[in-house]
Design an enzyme around this catalytic site. Structure first.
Site, short mmCIF file in Angstrom:
data_model
loop_
_atom_site.label_atom_id
_atom_site.label_comp_id
_atom_site.label_asym_id
_atom_site.label_seq_id
_atom_site.Cartn_x
_atom_site.Cartn_y
_atom_site.Cartn_z
CD GLU A 89 -2.94 -1.34 2.20
OE1 GLU A 89 -4.09 -1.76 2.00
OE2 GLU A 89 -2.50 -1.12 3.35
CG ASP A 102 -11.79 -8.63 -0.71
OD1 ASP A 102 -10.73 -8.06 -0.41
OD2 ASP A 102 -12.76 -8.68 0.07
N1 ADE Z 1 -9.34 -5.52 3.24
C1 ADE Z 1 -9.53 -5.90 1.96
N2 ADE Z 1 -10.46 -6.87 1.89
C2 ADE Z 1 -10.85 -7.12 3.15
C3 ADE Z 1 -11.77 -8.04 3.72
N3 ADE Z 1 -12.48 -8.87 2.97
N4 ADE Z 1 -11.92 -8.03 5.08
C4 ADE Z 1 -11.19 -7.18 5.84
N5 ADE Z 1 -10.32 -6.30 5.33
C5 ADE Z 1 -10.14 -6.28 4.01
#
Ligand code: ADE
Length: 234
Positions: A12, A196
């Site tokens: 990041e 995601d």
């Molecule tokens: N950061 C990116 N995806 C995530 C997820 N599914 N749960 C927690 N933090 C995240």
């Protein structure tokens, strides 16, 4: 004017460090802080490590030890709002801790006495982000971000977070950073790019998209910095 730029993971902040003119590494409290210059601005860049505790430590260090005047966070998030797709940018309007729970005593989820369920980010920085988005011709969503010490890969937990906090995205550091900045009265901005959908495929999708989404977020943040510099100079 000194700007703190934070992420949670190396991916990041890597694209940020690559754009700095020069920097030195300062180690403190088992973490590394990169003090440097971006054009006319003094910046301190760091990744905290994942989760609310490490991000609280890093944000506090950046504000108290390095005396930063503004904190900008960049990274990835899981989508809660079904309109959000991988790579989309989300600016947090306000943030809440979805795993803070003393509801047994009659309090709402995310609340403890002396605190508040939501912490609002700086409206001026959000307004600036809108201008940058317009100039770049990219869409930036604004929404509520929910934070907790869990990687969410479950429709059921996602549904709970969506319903309870009206969240658009979720991650693991934003709300703790927000609490620190609010307590120390420092303007902050939390930007995330979707990696995601916090569903059963989340682990797999995260691994595939974390780097590309982290770069989308970091690149936008640097454009925000450019805009900030223009305004500070004029
Ligand atoms: N950061 C990116 N995806 C995530 C997820 N599914 N749960 C927690 N933090 C995240």
């Amino acid at each position: 004017m000194k700007i703190a730029i934070m992420g949670a993971m190396p991916e990041e902040i890597k694209p940020i460090l690559e754009k700095l003119d020069a920097y030195e590494k300062v180690d403190f409290a088992k973490n590394s802080y990169y003090k440097g210059k971006y054009k006319s601005l003094d910046v301190v860049v760091a990744y905290s490590k994942i989760g609310k505790v490490f991000s609280t430590l890093t944000a506090t260090t950046m504000l108290e030890m390095f005396a930063c005047d503004i904190l900008l966070f960049t990274g990835v998030a899981g989508a809660v709002n079904p309109d959000l797709k991988i790579g989309d940018l989300v600016v947090a309007t306000k943030l809440a801790q979805h795993d803070l729970d003393i509801t047994i005593f009659g309090h709402p989820h995310g609340f403890v006495p002396g605190g508040s369920v939501y912490v609002e980010s700086d409206p001026d920085l959000r307004a600036l982000a809108k201008i940058v988005a317009q100039k770049m011709g990219v869409e930036v969503h604004e929404g509520i971000i929910a934070t907790g010490d869990q990687f969410i890969a479950s429709e059921e937990r996602k549904e709970f977070i969506a319903k309870t906090f009206k969240a658009d995205a979720l991650e693991m550091e934003g709300a703790s950073v927000a609490v620190v900045c609010d307590a120390l009265d420092v303007p902050f901005f939390i930007l995330r790019s979707i990696s995601d959908a916090a569903d059963m495929d989340a682990g797999f999708n995260f691994e595939e998209f974390v780097e590309s989404s982290a770069k989308i977020s970091a690149d936008f943040l640097m454009r925000l910095l450019d805009e900030l510099i223009e305004r500070l100079v004029v």
